[in-house]
Write an enzyme that holds these catalytic residues in place. Structure first.
Site, PDB file in Angstrom:
ATOM      1  N   ARG A   1      23.965  12.222  15.652  1.00  0.00           N
ATOM      2  CA  ARG A   1      24.120  12.471  17.473  1.00  0.00           C
ATOM      3  C   ARG A   1      25.276  11.988  17.749  1.00  0.00           C
ATOM      4  NH1 ARG A   1      20.474   9.492  21.801  1.00  0.00           N
ATOM      5  NH2 ARG A   1      22.001  10.994  23.674  1.00  0.00           N
TER       6      ARG A   1
ATOM      7  N   GLU B   1      14.966  16.732  18.774  1.00  0.00           N
ATOM      8  CA  GLU B   1      17.096  16.472  18.677  1.00  0.00           C
ATOM      9  C   GLU B   1      16.805  16.507  16.991  1.00  0.00           C
ATOM     10  OE1 GLU B   1      18.992  13.794  22.104  1.00  0.00           O
ATOM     11  OE2 GLU B   1      16.551  13.130  21.235  1.00  0.00           O
TER      12      GLU B   1
ATOM     13  N   HIS C   1      22.501  13.936  26.485  1.00  0.00           N
ATOM     14  CA  HIS C   1      20.798  14.796  25.905  1.00  0.00           C
ATOM     15  C   HIS C   1      21.101  16.395  25.896  1.00  0.00           C
ATOM     16  CE1 HIS C   1      19.518  11.308  28.520  1.00  0.00           C
ATOM     17  NE2 HIS C   1      19.588  11.229  27.319  1.00  0.00           N
TER      18      HIS C   1
ATOM     19  N   ARG D   1      20.047   1.296  32.900  1.00  0.00           N
ATOM     20  CA  ARG D   1      21.402   1.809  33.777  1.00  0.00           C
ATOM     21  C   ARG D   1      20.823   2.187  35.559  1.00  0.00           C
ATOM     22  NH1 ARG D   1      22.893   6.363  29.656  1.00  0.00           N
ATOM     23  NH2 ARG D   1      21.023   5.066  28.358  1.00  0.00           N
TER      24      ARG D   1
ATOM     25  N   ASN E   1      20.145   9.514  13.701  1.00  0.00           N
ATOM     26  CA  ASN E   1      20.498   9.716  15.805  1.00  0.00           C
ATOM     27  C   ASN E   1      20.426   7.776  16.448  1.00  0.00           C
ATOM     28  OD1 ASN E   1      20.301  10.172  18.831  1.00  0.00           O
ATOM     29  ND2 ASN E   1      18.454  11.439  18.922  1.00  0.00           N
TER      30      ASN E   1
END
Length: 395
Positions: free
Chosen positions: A86, A381, A175, A236, A7
């Site tokens: 991912r 995840e 996500h 961001r 990931n």
């Protein structure tokens, strides 16, 4: 089936090794704050934990070192049967996980401009893994897949439709593996049917997004065409007035690349605080009296709460609010401030449960008589990626 999951994020690299259907990894680890003097590699081995300082190292060096340590400690005794990755953005090309080949790599690379902080690092992880394990099948699992259930009125922008028809300009959401996992985990932990639920999932970390999940399906989310839309994040900006882009170009003579770098790499907590993109560092400076850092934290919480409240329009109310991600799971002060803004939704925070992240209470951080429930669910995840990788290879 032995599956290595990678990931690769904008400033981090998580990895885990899964054996068969076991829910817990054989080993796992994380490299964080990559590209900074504080970069470190952590390995959770079966009988010990390793912490290695890797100042200023980037993703490739961190991954190679991690694989080397797994071999050295005889955790990885054979080639993995598969590597699952991912990948943040699949555009309209990928609506499900995909076996990685030359064509898939080209398509993923063509989406780099849609996720400039993530897709390039994801591609790097794939290419390094291909060099290390050249004969091992590799699968890309896309963040955008979970949000393919968004209705048309949620994913279209209010611009001429031809931009969607001809160029795929729409809201995709990200996500997805995280939101999908924590929603099901919350349903399992709290024993409610996910097919009859109104969930808002908030993934708060260096990247942040929230998703409205109605009866187990994503129906709206904060990120859009790119991971730049939505909440305030580490570097961001999140939502801004589109007119700002025109102003920066016309009045300050900034190029498209300069504007992109500004909004993706220099804004968010970093830009507001002038100190760091890391919430922990911002809080430290705020506690020491730095007004800019304190305001960065407050704006982060306020904007998150405003977006979470807005998402209840898509679900028609709120049963369960989930906090996950590095900040959502570990920063009880951020959770508390966000929920102070959301008391009108029936979220009554428990002052004893919240600082303990809901431990011993199935993750619940609200009072027993709270009309709506807030819960802390550690995201997994990697487990979702391992399962989807196996499904892709074996149907």
């Amino acid at each position: 089936m032995l599956t290595l999951v990678l990931n690769t994020g904008s400033s981090s690299l998580r990895f885990a090794l899964y054996d068969g259907s076991a829910p817990e990894p054989v080993t796992s680890g994380m490299a964080e704050r990559l590209g900074t003097p504080g970069a470190r590699l952590e390995l959770d081995l079966p009988e010990q934990e390793l912490e290695i300082d890797i100042p200023d190292e980037l993703h490739e060096q961190a991954l190679r070192l991690a694989i080397s340590k797994l071999h050295e400690h005889k955790v990885l005794k054979q080639q993995p049967d598969a590597v699952g990755h991912r990948v943040v953005h699949g555009g309209e090309h990928f609506t499900a996980p995909a076996l990685i080949n030359d064509e898939a790599l080209q398509i993923i690379e063509s989406c780099n401009h849609l996720a400039p902080l993530h897709n390039p690092s994801g591609l790097l992880g794939i290419k390094v893994a291909q060099q290390i394990f050249p004969d091992t099948p590799q699968v890309a699992v896309f963040d955008t897949s979970f949000h393919q259930t968004l209705p048309e009125h949620a994913y279209l922008y209010a611009i001429p439709r031809e931009f969607y028809s001809n160029h795929g300009v729409r809201r995709y959401g990200f996500h997805g593996s995280s939101h999908g996992y924590v929603a099901q985990a919350a349903a399992d932990q709290l024993a409610f049917p996910i097919e009859q639920s109104r969930i808002i999932s908030s993934h708060l970390g260096n990247g942040c997004s929230a998703t409205a999940i109605l009866n187990g399906k994503s129906v709206d989310t904060t990120m859009g065409l790119t991971p730049l839309e939505g909440l305030v994040m580490g570097t961001r900006s999140g939502d801004i007035d589109p007119g700002l882009l025109i102003f920066l170009g016309e009045q300050l003579n900034m190029s498209i690349q300069e504007i992109s770098d500004l909004l993706n790499k220099q804004s968010g907590l970093l830009g507001l605080s002038g100190q760091s993109n890391d919430m922990r560092t911002c809080r430290k400076h705020a506690d020491d009296g730095c007004h800019e850092a304190a305001m960065a934290v407050e704006i982060f919480c306020y904007r998150a709460a405003k977006s979470l409240a807005a998402l209840t329009v898509a679900t028609g109310g709120l049963d369960t609010l989930i906090f996950t991600g590095g900040i959502g799971e570990n920063d009880f002060r951020t959770r508390a401030r966000i929920m102070e803004h959301l008391q009108h939704l029936g979220l009554n925070i428990d002052p004893e449960r919240n600082p303990n992240h809901g431990k011993n209470h199935r993750g619940v951080i609200t009072c027993d008589d709270s009309p709506a429930t807030a819960v802390v669910i550690p995201t997994r995840e990697e487990l979702m990626i391992a399962r989807l990788t196996e499904q892709t290879l074996h149907g």
